[in-house]
Scaffold this active site. Sequence first.
Site, PDB file in Angstrom:
ATOM      1  N   GLU A 222      64.045  60.895 122.904  1.00 25.36           N
ATOM      2  CA  GLU A 222      62.960  61.742 122.383  1.00 25.36           C
ATOM      3  C   GLU A 222      62.732  61.306 120.941  1.00 25.36           C
ATOM      4  O   GLU A 222      63.476  61.695 120.044  1.00 25.36           O
ATOM      5  CB  GLU A 222      63.366  63.224 122.451  1.00 25.36           C
ATOM      6  CG  GLU A 222      63.511  63.766 123.861  1.00 25.36           C
ATOM      7  CD  GLU A 222      62.169  63.990 124.567  1.00 25.36           C
ATOM      8  OE1 GLU A 222      61.116  63.852 123.927  1.00 25.36           O
ATOM      9  OE2 GLU A 222      62.190  64.290 125.760  1.00 25.36           O
ATOM     10  N   CYS A 256      58.429  66.644 114.852  1.00 24.78           N
ATOM     11  CA  CYS A 256      58.077  65.391 115.541  1.00 24.78           C
ATOM     12  C   CYS A 256      56.652  65.414 116.061  1.00 24.78           C
ATOM     13  O   CYS A 256      55.999  64.387 116.122  1.00 24.78           O
ATOM     14  CB  CYS A 256      59.047  65.131 116.680  1.00 24.78           C
ATOM     15  SG  CYS A 256      59.073  66.444 117.899  1.00 24.78           S
TER      16      CYS A 256
END
Length: 476
Positions: A222, A256
């Site tokens: 991720e 993110c």
Amino acid sequence: MDMSRNSIDFSKNPYYQLFLKQRSQQFKIGNMPYSQRIKQLKKLKTAIEVTYRDRIIEALHKDLNKPKVEAELTEIYPIISEIKFAKSNLRQWMRKQKVDTPMSMLGSSSYYIYEPKGVCLIISPWNFPFNLTFGPLVSAIAAGNAVIIKPSEMTPNSSALMAEIVANVFSEDEVALLEGEVEASTQLLQLPFNHIFFTGSPSVGKIVMSAAAKHLASVTLELGGKSPTVIDNTANIDKAAKRIVWGKFMNAGQICVSPDYVLIDESIKERFIKACRKWIEQYFTNTPKTSDSYARIVTQKHFERLQTHLENAKSLNAKVDVGGEIEADSKYIAPTIVSDMSDEASLLNEEIFGPILPIVTYKTLDEAITYINSKERPLALYIYSNSKRNTKKIIRNSRAGGTCINTNVIHYANHNLPFGGVNNSGIGKSHGFYGFKAFSNQRAVVKQHTFGINELLFPPYTNFKEKLAKLTIKWF
Ligand code: NAD
């Protein structure tokens, strides 16, 4: 000498004994019935929602000056909702999944099962320390794995508290959390885990993937990168500004999926900046430094990295449209919007991960699409538009891990959607069923019940069998 299956000597690795302990328990843990897995998840839920809730908020405040409401909504809530989602669906996920069997295999039946991968490693980042550590842990437990966790060294109060929570909720042979610097990750990555779930930067993601390759461990990566936000000339400018200012400056931009930069039709740029100025004031007052709703930069190193970005942009003609104030002692950077810098500015080429929003203008939508595709494939691509045609055109001519239309960030919160990147922004998906799947092996099973029609094709290969083979190709 202690040797692994593939003849590498791990005896000097400080975590090898723990790893072996977990490995010896993997079938016991993996064979826990549904009710036992649910019990584990409930214990974790009570710890986070009740027992440790105030201390989690306190640790996040110490590490990131994270506002209490943000701590509740972006750290505690996602873990609790991930647990609730798993509780509602796990029975179905654990069922054997029957599939059709082709005529050429007449006499047999087929299904697959989701079996645990075994011993898994979770390495997590600092920006949402609880959410990004316990979120994947929920999926790993739901899937029946033993887990070793290495959280980030950048948020020491959060990591120490997570170690305490894990030690109180689980036995070490089920789940263990190891605090430590990068060296601890490096040592752990040498061990032959069955799966590695890493959340962090693309550059460290490459290190993780190389380490995994040594044992052919599967990975979920991720990662991050630059998430573009396109605003076309049909968009509702005020609504776009309202949502972008929220998504960009939450956690001081250390997210993110935060909108990394805005690509806007040049005719509406000034109106958008004006609307952003209004919403920044609305959320954080005209002195965000004194606002309880605004976070700080995690470390001095990251503060200096962002300061350098800003200086670099200014040296390349950037206009500071909003904010720009910084204060080193408190690691404060005001919500900042900059525009007009030249293409080589570092703000336009590296992931920003902070409260600075660069604005790039375009004349045609094709120009915007070319700009997006000239960079790595993003984790998120946001589109603000009231034109279905433009929206479809952008989606069809770009690639991204996820997309929101007329909003941002919130796709992260829907457990029915796969969450993750593509290539440079990640490999594999997480959340809900996709998280369970990441920590599971889909084992295919075929059971022969009666005579199998395929046995007619066993050797010796006579002329008759050759004809049968031809018929099989033609008809089955
Ligand atoms: P990072 O890659 O520096 O660190 C992440 C973890 O890796 C930490 O636990 C750290 O100790 C460890 N690590 C660091 N260097 C290492 C090395 N050389 N070898 C082995 N392990 C190492 O990332 P970060 O600064 O903690 O987080 C920011 C990055 O994470 C950004 O790129 C952001 O976009 C990304 N991110 C992605 C997601 C997502 O869900 N896709 C979520 C949050 C953050």
